[in-house]
Scaffold this motif. Sequence first.
Motif, PDB file in Angstrom:
ATOM      1  N   PHE A   1      -3.001   1.655   8.339  1.00 13.36           N
ATOM      2  CA  PHE A   1      -3.163   1.395   6.910  1.00 13.36           C
ATOM      3  C   PHE A   1      -4.652   1.112   6.642  1.00 13.36           C
ATOM      4  O   PHE A   1      -5.250   0.280   7.338  1.00 13.36           O
ATOM      5  CB  PHE A   1      -2.307   0.195   6.511  1.00 13.36           C
ATOM      6  CG  PHE A   1      -2.163   0.007   5.038  1.00 13.36           C
ATOM      7  CD1 PHE A   1      -1.371   0.851   4.282  1.00 13.36           C
ATOM      8  CD2 PHE A   1      -2.840  -1.020   4.397  1.00 13.36           C
ATOM      9  CE1 PHE A   1      -1.240   0.674   2.917  1.00 13.36           C
ATOM     10  CE2 PHE A   1      -2.717  -1.207   3.024  1.00 13.36           C
ATOM     11  CZ  PHE A   1      -1.911  -0.354   2.284  1.00 13.36           C
TER      12      PHE A   1
ATOM     13  N   ASP B   1      -6.273  -2.360   6.785  1.00 15.38           N
ATOM     14  CA  ASP B   1      -6.371  -2.952   8.123  1.00 15.38           C
ATOM     15  C   ASP B   1      -7.666  -2.498   8.800  1.00 15.38           C
ATOM     16  O   ASP B   1      -8.346  -3.291   9.456  1.00 15.38           O
ATOM     17  CB  ASP B   1      -5.145  -2.561   8.973  1.00 15.38           C
ATOM     18  CG  ASP B   1      -3.842  -3.137   8.405  1.00 15.38           C
ATOM     19  OD1 ASP B   1      -3.728  -3.233   7.174  1.00 15.38           O
ATOM     20  OD2 ASP B   1      -2.942  -3.473   9.190  1.00 15.38           O
TER      21      ASP B   1
ATOM     22  N   SER C   1       4.308  -5.133   8.059  1.00 16.91           N
ATOM     23  CA  SER C   1       4.574  -4.961   6.626  1.00 16.91           C
ATOM     24  C   SER C   1       5.736  -4.015   6.335  1.00 16.91           C
ATOM     25  O   SER C   1       6.478  -4.221   5.383  1.00 16.91           O
ATOM     26  CB  SER C   1       3.325  -4.415   5.922  1.00 16.91           C
ATOM     27  OG  SER C   1       2.318  -5.387   5.893  1.00 16.91           O
TER      28      SER C   1
ATOM     29  N   SER D   1      -2.998 -12.888   1.067  1.00 27.74           N
ATOM     30  CA  SER D   1      -2.445 -11.531   1.121  1.00 27.74           C
ATOM     31  C   SER D   1      -2.446 -11.062   2.571  1.00 27.74           C
ATOM     32  O   SER D   1      -3.093 -11.669   3.436  1.00 27.74           O
ATOM     33  CB  SER D   1      -3.293 -10.582   0.277  1.00 27.74           C
ATOM     34  OG  SER D   1      -4.550 -10.413   0.881  1.00 27.74           O
TER      35      SER D   1
END
Length: 415
Positions: free
Chosen positions: A127, A130, A202, A98
């Motif tokens: 995020f 992270d 992302s 992932s």
Amino acid sequence: MNKLTREDFTRLDQIDPLAEVRDEFTLPQDLIYFDGNSLGPLPKRTINTLETMIQKEWGDGLISSWNKENWINMPRVLGNKIATLIGAKSGEVVVVDSTSVNLFKVLTSALLLSKNRRNILSEAGNFPSDLYILESVNKMLGESYERYLIEESDYEIDKYIDASTAVVMLSHVNYKTGRISDIKRITSVAHEKGALVIWDISHSVGVMPLDLHNCGVDFAVGCTYKHLNGGPGAPGFLYVHNSLIEKVSQPLTGWMGHIQPFEFAADYQPANDIGKYICGTPPIIAYKAIESSLAIFEDVSMKVVRDKSIQLSEMMIRLMQQECATFGFELFSPRNADQRGSQVSFAHNNGFSIMQTLISHGVVGDFREPNILRFGISPLYMRYVDVWDAVICLRQIMQTDEWQSEQFNQRSFVT
Ligand SMILES: *Cc1c(COP(=O)(O)O)cnc(C)c1O
């Protein structure tokens, strides 16, 4: 400026070079989907691909398919397909694990390379996953690093990078605001000061051109289930600049990253390519879904996708000003298109209930704490009239106060 009408939007659909790509996707009738930055829709071709994979490759082929269908090389093969979308060279990208796990691996790689530097620079508004990973990598390495988390309002990241900076770890497009950080400039400043960079792409992969290799980016990670439409929980990818691949090591040394997994050797010796980042056996069903969705990208230009993304976003912002100016929405994304990724966010104190009401009318965006309504812009399947219909729906919800109904204040686990 002239008042916008629905005809302005249908006219843009008529000249949209991507109009036909919408047919590639299974989208429920009457649903307007602004959540492709959270979970991309199902490509029609993926249904057949998975059926064939399951019945023929798995059902009939069984173990032989690892060789015959080249299952074993899918992490590298799909990595090379993604490379073409993000400006990477062949051999610099692998599809695996992932995004969070990949960040764990590359952050550790980067820190092991940067001796005697003690600072890791990131953003407070990054995020959360992270930042959680950053924290645990630091713990694993004996809390030897200081974390500097720049505040969201402080755009001048450059001035925080100095000779003590080991790694600069940022998202290219912020998940909440949609703000773009300049990969080229920040990477170059970091390199001048001797620091390494890790970019989380992302929210930009699949919606805008990227040029990772030429910008000299050291490491990057990203998602395949958002704008790449690879399916719920599809594996992420990671990129390493080819000048570093030989030098780097990563902490999850499973057998699939071994240079010869089927020698079953007692000692670990990493693969001498990007495959050293593979840990365990790849989930092939999920890889097949990614392969199928990536095929859609072979015929579209990222520049055309980005142009449409900007145009859709601009029309949405203008229409919100025209139709919803009196209802207290505040544009939370940058007004300047060059600084805005493929989403438009608005702040509103009743954001949660308003978004729930919109969803009940078939306009699906999402809500992010504390008060953000997030509208992902997906040029491959979004029509301009969708923007018109969504904003008019929102106006009606605000005019009738429908959002105040108790039912729209109930929270699910996934928002
Ligand atoms: C979506 C997203 C992730 C998701 O990570 P997973 O490990 O796939 O859950 C990570 N980072 C950013 C910036 C994201 O937008």
